[in-house]
Motif scaffolding. Structure first.
Motif, PDB file in Angstrom:
ATOM      1  N   LYS A  55       0.842  -1.187   0.000  1.00 38.29           N
ATOM      2  CA  LYS A  55       0.000   0.000   0.000  1.00 38.29           C
ATOM      3  C   LYS A  55       0.878   1.238   0.000  1.00 38.29           C
ATOM      4  O   LYS A  55       2.094   1.154   0.226  1.00 38.29           O
ATOM      5  N   GLY A  56       0.270   2.386  -0.282  1.00 31.80           N
ATOM      6  CA  GLY A  56       0.998   3.642  -0.220  1.00 31.80           C
ATOM      7  C   GLY A  56       1.472   4.126  -1.578  1.00 31.80           C
ATOM      8  O   GLY A  56       0.955   3.735  -2.626  1.00 31.80           O
ATOM      9  N   ALA A  57       2.492   5.002  -1.550  1.00 31.16           N
ATOM     10  CA  ALA A  57       3.004   5.626  -2.764  1.00 31.16           C
ATOM     11  C   ALA A  57       4.142   4.803  -3.346  1.00 31.16           C
ATOM     12  O   ALA A  57       5.010   4.310  -2.617  1.00 31.16           O
ATOM     13  N   VAL A  58       4.139   4.663  -4.686  1.00 34.99           N
ATOM     14  CA  VAL A  58       5.181   3.903  -5.380  1.00 34.99           C
ATOM     15  C   VAL A  58       5.556   4.636  -6.667  1.00 34.99           C
ATOM     16  O   VAL A  58       4.799   5.462  -7.176  1.00 34.99           O
ATOM     17  N   TYR A 104       3.861   7.340 -11.228  1.00 40.02           N
ATOM     18  CA  TYR A 104       3.668   7.502  -9.783  1.00 40.02           C
ATOM     19  C   TYR A 104       2.255   7.036  -9.419  1.00 40.02           C
ATOM     20  O   TYR A 104       1.273   7.444 -10.043  1.00 40.02           O
ATOM     21  N   LEU A 105       2.144   6.175  -8.421  1.00 43.05           N
ATOM     22  CA  LEU A 105       0.852   5.679  -7.940  1.00 43.05           C
ATOM     23  C   LEU A 105       0.762   5.851  -6.436  1.00 43.05           C
ATOM     24  O   LEU A 105       1.775   5.768  -5.724  1.00 43.05           O
ATOM     25  N   GLN A 106      -0.450   6.074  -5.972  1.00 41.08           N
ATOM     26  CA  GLN A 106      -0.710   6.021  -4.534  1.00 41.08           C
ATOM     27  C   GLN A 106      -2.071   5.378  -4.330  1.00 41.08           C
ATOM     28  O   GLN A 106      -3.061   5.769  -4.956  1.00 41.08           O
ATOM     29  N   ALA A 107      -2.123   4.351  -3.482  1.00 35.95           N
ATOM     30  CA  ALA A 107      -3.377   3.627  -3.228  1.00 35.95           C
ATOM     31  C   ALA A 107      -3.361   3.072  -1.815  1.00 35.95           C
ATOM     32  O   ALA A 107      -2.298   2.871  -1.216  1.00 35.95           O
TER      33      ALA A 107
END
Length: 548
Positions: free
Chosen positions: A72-75, A150-153
């Motif tokens: 989870k979180g930002a990647v 950039y992803l955040q979930a």
């Protein structure tokens, strides 16, 4: 000294690998799939900063995570790309839930340019792909550069592979995915509306829970597909998560539906109430999940689904073995749904080049919903048969099969035209029972009732209102037929008396006739007919020379 030397060697190798050129991915017209393994860099939880700045300051020595599955979180992903001609491609990070999603192109000179913002949260998406994310990558010339994603979930339920396809491929595939998603969601919601209409008309609990089962599944998948963000892109919350929060309530409705569908509510044994306990637990868990982190919500929802798959298949198979016709639809639908879930779960752990797992589940679920509604219609059909049986039992004489007093009263209340009533009493029934036995007495009454129905035909109806008492009711529309009908009925009664005496010499029938012209009401006519019947009975008694 040896330890310091080893550290120096490791540092040297790290610097060498960091400065080595990374092989670029060649974009062609064919599909390019980048596996999740060692593709993504995990960022700190508070590292939601300006992405271009993050890219410029990104350390070359950062290590990628093995997989995003369960993370989870930002990647951040760094994808070197080479193109040999200008063109338009579509990039699809295979992620179900994304709060923030941004893409940047860094050319050979180090210049950084944003190419897409595909966030589900507070952003209208320029590229619509249900159950996933996509953005357009247009390059004006042959070039080499780096694509940063950039992803955040709150949770990554699957490995986040990245697929890159040509524009023509994307248009074709997205049309299929989006169209079938809308069709399946529409099917589920329309079936739910049909179940709601059935509930409004019948007030049966089974229809209410069928509505909840179908409707919540439809709304849940509509949310998971991203329809909430498409309809209201500036929503303050990411509605794609809503499906997981609705799922426990859908399972609770499904459990109650099965409980009432197979009439387990008629039995008081503990095993027949297990579905109620499971449904209540699902409802309670659904309320508790509103307070839990999404990762917990995801896994608890899938745990409920896994349990329900086995429960539903066991119930369907068990009831099918008992020749319960409703179970045919129930078992078939749940079997298809279960197989689709197996396919869905397998897709979580490997690169899947087959049909969209979400789409497969939705197609199977829409078929399951059709089967569920068919099982409900079968339940209603059986309920109607049961109701008709009860209605028949309450309005028809169990021994002779003719109408009883309740049905007679209903028919009298419905009279609108002129009519004729006949009061009939069987003679010497007591002597017949004493000499031949009550079994023969019952056989006599059955035979007499059958003769009455044959004789009166379509002229009227026959009712048994007492032990050996019968009433005929004949309604006549034209006024000039009432006299003719009276004459005809008198002849029929005379023939009936003769036939009864021929087969049962000890007995016969006494009768009295009255018409609506003679009485002020139906009950008055019956009283007149009853009086005339006793007059004739007295004559028969005198002719027989004894008690009748």
């Amino acid at each position: 000294m040896q330890s310091i030397f080893l550290k120096f060697i490791l540092l040297l190798f790290s610097c060498l690998f960091a400065t080595m050129p990374v092989k670029a991915n060649l974009l062609t017209e064919n599909k390019l799939t980048l596996q999740d393994q060692s593709l993504w860099y995990l960022l700190q939880a508070d590292e939601l900063v300006d992405v271009p700045t993050l890219i410029k300051q990104f350390p070359q020595s950062s290590a990628t995570t093995t997989s995003l599955l369960g993370q989870k979180g930002a990647v951040l992903a760094k994808v070197p790309i080479q193109v040999k001609h200008a063109g338009t491609w579509y990039v699809m990070p295979v992620a179900n839930f994304v709060d923030q999603g941004q893409a940047y192109w860094q050319d050979e000179s180090g210049n950084i340019q944003q190419v897409a913002d595909f966030s589900q949260f507070q952003q209208a998406q320029s590229v619509i792909l249900m159950h996933g994310q996509a953005f357009k990558l247009r390059l004006e010339k042959a070039t080499t550069g780096t694509l940063w994603i950039y992803l955040q979930a709150k949770h990554y339920p699957t490995p986040v592979h990245i697929s890159v396809v040509s524009e023509s491929q994307f248009i074709a595939s997205s049309f299929v995915v989006n169209s079938l998603s809308i069709v399946t969601i529409t099917v589920m919601l329309m079936l739910a509306i049909m179940a709601l209409i059935l509930f409004v008309k019948t007030r049966y609990q089974v229809a209410a829970f069928c509505f909840g089962y179908l409707g919540l599944h439809g709304l849940g998948w509509a949310a998971a597909a991203g329809l909430g963000q498409i309809i209201y892109p500036m929503s303050p919350i990411n509605t794609s998560y809503a499906g997981m929060y609705l799922f426990p309530f859908a399972i609770g409705c499904a459990s109650y539906f099965a409980y009432y569908l197979f009439n387990f509510d008629r039995f008081k044994q503990l095993k027949n109430r297990l579905l109620v306990y499971y449904a209540n637990a699902a409802f309670l868990l659904g309320v508790v999940m509103l307070l839990l982190p999404f990762t917990w919500v995801f896994y608890l929802s899938h745990l409920l689904a896994s349990i329900w798959v086995w429960v539903s298949l066991f119930i369907g198979y068990k009831m099918l073995s008992l020749q319960d016709f409703r179970a045919k639809y129930f078992f078939t639908g749940n079997l298809l749904y279960s197989l689709s879930l197996v396919y869905y779960m397998l897709s979580h752990f490997s690169a899947f080049d087959g049909p969209s797992p979400e789409l497969v589940v939705m197609l199977a679920l829409s078929v399951d919903c059709v089967c569920i509604l068919l099982s409900l219609s079968e339940w209603l059909r059986l309920k109607q048969q049961e109701f008709n049986h009860v209605m028949h039992e309450s309005r028809f004489d169990a021994l002779t099969g003719v109408g009883n007093r309740l049905l007679l009263n209903e028919k009298l209340a419905e009279l609108q035209n002129q009519y004729l009533v006949v009061f009939i009493d069987c003679d010497s029934i007591k002597e017949l029972n004493d000499q031949l036995g009550h079994a023969q007495g019952d056989k006599f009454l059955i035979n007499v009732a059958s003769l009455m129905q044959q004789q009166i035909g379509n002229l009227g109806l026959v009712f048994r209102t007492g032990g050996d008492e019968f009433i005929w009711l004949c309604e006549v529309a034209p006024a000039n037929n009432l006299t003719n009908l009276t004459i005809k009925i008198e002849q029929i009664l005379a023939d009936l008396n003769a036939q009864v005496k021929q087969r049962w010499p000890l007995s016969g029938v006494s009768y009295g006739i009255a018409t609506s012209d003679e009485g002020k009401s139906a009950s008055h006519c019956l009283s007149i007919a009853d009086s005339r019947m006793y007059q004739l009975k007295s004559q028969h008694k005198a002719q027989a020379g004894g008690d009748v």
